[in-house]
Design a protein around this motif. Structure first.
Motif, PDB file in Angstrom:
ATOM      1  N   TYR A  86       0.836  -1.201   0.000  1.00 29.17           N
ATOM      2  CA  TYR A  86       0.000   0.000   0.000  1.00 29.17           C
ATOM      3  C   TYR A  86       0.868   1.248   0.000  1.00 29.17           C
ATOM      4  O   TYR A  86       2.057   1.219   0.332  1.00 29.17           O
ATOM      5  N   ASP A  87       0.238   2.352  -0.392  1.00 26.97           N
ATOM      6  CA  ASP A  87       0.839   3.668  -0.255  1.00 26.97           C
ATOM      7  C   ASP A  87      -0.205   4.582   0.382  1.00 26.97           C
ATOM      8  O   ASP A  87      -1.366   4.584  -0.029  1.00 26.97           O
ATOM      9  N   GLU A  88       0.231   5.332   1.419  1.00 28.91           N
ATOM     10  CA  GLU A  88      -0.693   6.223   2.118  1.00 28.91           C
ATOM     11  C   GLU A  88      -0.064   7.597   2.250  1.00 28.91           C
ATOM     12  O   GLU A  88       1.078   7.730   2.682  1.00 28.91           O
ATOM     13  N   VAL A  89      -0.830   8.625   1.874  1.00 31.10           N
ATOM     14  CA  VAL A  89      -0.368   9.998   1.968  1.00 31.10           C
ATOM     15  C   VAL A  89      -1.164  10.722   3.049  1.00 31.10           C
ATOM     16  O   VAL A  89      -2.370  10.509   3.199  1.00 31.10           O
ATOM     17  N   PHE A  90      -0.479  11.582   3.821  1.00 31.96           N
ATOM     18  CA  PHE A  90      -1.072  12.368   4.899  1.00 31.96           C
ATOM     19  C   PHE A  90      -1.013  13.846   4.494  1.00 31.96           C
ATOM     20  O   PHE A  90       0.088  14.369   4.256  1.00 31.96           O
ATOM     21  N   ILE A  91      -2.161  14.503   4.457  1.00 36.37           N
ATOM     22  CA  ILE A  91      -2.228  15.916   4.103  1.00 36.37           C
ATOM     23  C   ILE A  91      -2.797  16.697   5.282  1.00 36.37           C
ATOM     24  O   ILE A  91      -3.922  16.425   5.736  1.00 36.37           O
ATOM     25  N   ASN A  92      -2.032  17.673   5.778  1.00 33.87           N
ATOM     26  CA  ASN A  92      -2.492  18.508   6.882  1.00 33.87           C
ATOM     27  C   ASN A  92      -3.433  19.594   6.373  1.00 33.87           C
ATOM     28  O   ASN A  92      -3.259  20.126   5.264  1.00 33.87           O
ATOM     29  N   LEU A  93      -4.402  19.950   7.195  1.00 32.66           N
ATOM     30  CA  LEU A  93      -5.314  21.043   6.858  1.00 32.66           C
ATOM     31  C   LEU A  93      -4.847  22.354   7.484  1.00 32.66           C
ATOM     32  O   LEU A  93      -5.631  23.287   7.656  1.00 32.66           O
ATOM     33  N   GLN A  94      -3.578  22.407   7.844  1.00 32.10           N
ATOM     34  CA  GLN A  94      -2.893  23.616   8.275  1.00 32.10           C
ATOM     35  C   GLN A  94      -1.442  23.462   7.832  1.00 32.10           C
ATOM     36  O   GLN A  94      -1.046  22.412   7.358  1.00 32.10           O
ATOM     37  N   GLU A  95      -0.659  24.507   7.972  1.00 32.60           N
ATOM     38  CA  GLU A  95       0.744  24.439   7.545  1.00 32.60           C
ATOM     39  C   GLU A  95       1.554  23.550   8.489  1.00 32.60           C
ATOM     40  O   GLU A  95       1.324  23.574   9.700  1.00 32.60           O
ATOM     41  N   PRO A  96       2.510  22.781   7.948  1.00 35.04           N
ATOM     42  CA  PRO A  96       2.781  22.538   6.533  1.00 35.04           C
ATOM     43  C   PRO A  96       1.739  21.590   5.942  1.00 35.04           C
ATOM     44  O   PRO A  96       1.211  20.722   6.650  1.00 35.04           O
ATOM     45  N   GLY A 141       2.206  16.108   5.246  1.00 30.10           N
ATOM     46  CA  GLY A 141       2.522  15.514   6.530  1.00 30.10           C
ATOM     47  C   GLY A 141       3.546  14.406   6.415  1.00 30.10           C
ATOM     48  O   GLY A 141       4.664  14.519   6.908  1.00 30.10           O
ATOM     49  N   GLN A 142       3.172  13.340   5.727  1.00 27.07           N
ATOM     50  CA  GLN A 142       4.085  12.213   5.540  1.00 27.07           C
ATOM     51  C   GLN A 142       3.530  11.289   4.464  1.00 27.07           C
ATOM     52  O   GLN A 142       2.387  11.430   4.030  1.00 27.07           O
ATOM     53  N   ASN A 143       4.362  10.339   4.044  1.00 24.10           N
ATOM     54  CA  ASN A 143       3.937   9.310   3.105  1.00 24.10           C
ATOM     55  C   ASN A 143       4.491   7.967   3.572  1.00 24.10           C
ATOM     56  O   ASN A 143       5.644   7.872   3.981  1.00 24.10           O
ATOM     57  N   ARG A 144       3.634   6.942   3.520  1.00 20.85           N
ATOM     58  CA  ARG A 144       4.035   5.606   3.945  1.00 20.85           C
ATOM     59  C   ARG A 144       3.903   4.635   2.773  1.00 20.85           C
ATOM     60  O   ARG A 144       2.822   4.488   2.196  1.00 20.85           O
ATOM     61  N   LEU A 145       5.019   3.992   2.442  1.00 19.41           N
ATOM     62  CA  LEU A 145       5.043   2.972   1.392  1.00 19.41           C
ATOM     63  C   LEU A 145       5.363   1.638   2.058  1.00 19.41           C
ATOM     64  O   LEU A 145       6.372   1.515   2.757  1.00 19.41           O
ATOM     65  N   TYR A 146       4.510   0.637   1.811  1.00 17.20           N
ATOM     66  CA  TYR A 146       4.575  -0.621   2.578  1.00 17.20           C
ATOM     67  C   TYR A 146       4.470  -1.818   1.646  1.00 17.20           C
ATOM     68  O   TYR A 146       3.719  -1.814   0.668  1.00 17.20           O
ATOM     69  N   GLY A 147       5.230  -2.864   1.965  1.00 17.02           N
ATOM     70  CA  GLY A 147       5.132  -4.129   1.258  1.00 17.02           C
ATOM     71  C   GLY A 147       5.308  -5.280   2.229  1.00 17.02           C
ATOM     72  O   GLY A 147       6.147  -5.207   3.137  1.00 17.02           O
ATOM     73  N   ALA A 148       4.508  -6.349   2.071  1.00 14.25           N
ATOM     74  CA  ALA A 148       4.556  -7.443   3.044  1.00 14.25           C
ATOM     75  C   ALA A 148       4.147  -8.756   2.400  1.00 14.25           C
ATOM     76  O   ALA A 148       3.466  -8.793   1.367  1.00 14.25           O
ATOM     77  N   ILE A 149       4.548  -9.836   3.058  1.00 13.55           N
ATOM     78  CA  ILE A 149       4.024 -11.148   2.732  1.00 13.55           C
ATOM     79  C   ILE A 149       3.115 -11.576   3.882  1.00 13.55           C
ATOM     80  O   ILE A 149       3.428 -11.320   5.055  1.00 13.55           O
ATOM     81  N   GLY A 150       1.976 -12.167   3.541  1.00 14.16           N
ATOM     82  CA  GLY A 150       1.005 -12.538   4.561  1.00 14.16           C
ATOM     83  C   GLY A 150       0.692 -14.023   4.548  1.00 14.16           C
ATOM     84  O   GLY A 150       0.860 -14.704   3.528  1.00 14.16           O
ATOM     85  N   TYR A 151       0.230 -14.503   5.704  1.00 18.54           N
ATOM     86  CA  TYR A 151      -0.124 -15.904   5.858  1.00 18.54           C
ATOM     87  C   TYR A 151      -1.501 -15.996   6.508  1.00 18.54           C
ATOM     88  O   TYR A 151      -1.715 -15.460   7.596  1.00 18.54           O
TER      89      TYR A 151
END
Length: 230
Positions: free
Chosen positions: A168-178, A181-191
């Motif tokens: 997944y990729d998740e972006v964080f956008i603040n409703l005030q300055e700045p 916020g941040q971005n998270r890029l994730y990869g996994a193997i699941g069972y």
């Protein structure tokens, strides 16, 4: 005289750079941290379920506590592919390594509203998560409120009946300055151990403006059904 001043200035510059370098090592950017996580969807009726979540985050794989996150919410299942949620989160952060630039040790109470849409294309399962957050934050010197929106696009691919890949990729956008916020890029193997129990082992690249963090993630997903409607 000029030579003496030059030597003194050179020494001061070297000492300053050394201090800056040493300080940079305390940000945690050069550490492999880890997040240990539990997620649950606890069905109470055909349409309603309770979200349960606990995360324990560390600056290093097994030491240097960073953050405790506890979150719960009430889910309304519009249908199999659409879920609306309202919830609450408690977050306690130790800012010793300044994992989130600009923040000190903080305690946060968070309210969130969320909407999830799912769809499938061949074997690929897509999930779009839209989240709005109201953050009530307390530090040692101040109390303030912030607002932000988050969007996560997640893709799951089944390898066979038990093993799967998740990214997944998740972006964080603040409703005030700045604004960013941040971005998270994730990869996994699941069972998939059981129909209601699965595990994921993955890697997260957590990007802030000017700084990045590498995090190992171990997630446990356990769903229960307390509803009488089958």
């Amino acid at each position: 005289m000029k030579l003496l001043m030059f030597r003194k200035n050179t020494v001061l510059i070297i000492l300053s750079l050394t201090a800056l370098y040493s300080s940079a090592q305390e940000t945690g950017e050069d550490k492999w941290g880890a997040w240990y996580m539990y997620f649950g969807t606890n069905r109470i009726t055909n349409k309603l379920s309770i979200h349960s979540e606990a995360q324990f985050r560390f600056y290093e794989v097994t030491s240097s506590f960073n953050q405790l996150l506890l979150r719960t919410g009430l889910n309304y299942h519009i249908n199999d592919n659409a879920i609306a949620t309202i919830g609450y989160g408690y977050i306690n952060t130790d800012g010793s390594f300044e994992d989130i630039p600009g923040e000190e040790n903080t305690e946060e109470h968070r309210i969130f509203e969320q909407f999830i849409l799912k769809n499938t294309v061949n074997k690929f399962k897509f999930e779009h998560r839209y989240r709005l957050e109201q953050r009530f934050i307390s530090t040692q010197v101040d109390n303030f409120t912030e607002h932000r929106v988050r969007y996560r696009l997640q893709l799951t691919y089944p390898i066979n009946e038990q093993w799967f890949l998740n990214v997944y990729d998740e972006v964080f956008i603040n409703l005030q300055e700045p604004i960013f916020g941040q971005n998270r890029l994730y990869g996994a193997i699941g069972y998939q151990a059981k129909p209601n129990l699965s595990f994921q082992l993955g890697y997260l690249k957590n990007h802030f403006t000017g700084i990045n963090f590498d995090r190992l993630q171990l997630g446990v997903f356990f769903n229960t059904d307390f509803s009488k409607e089958k």
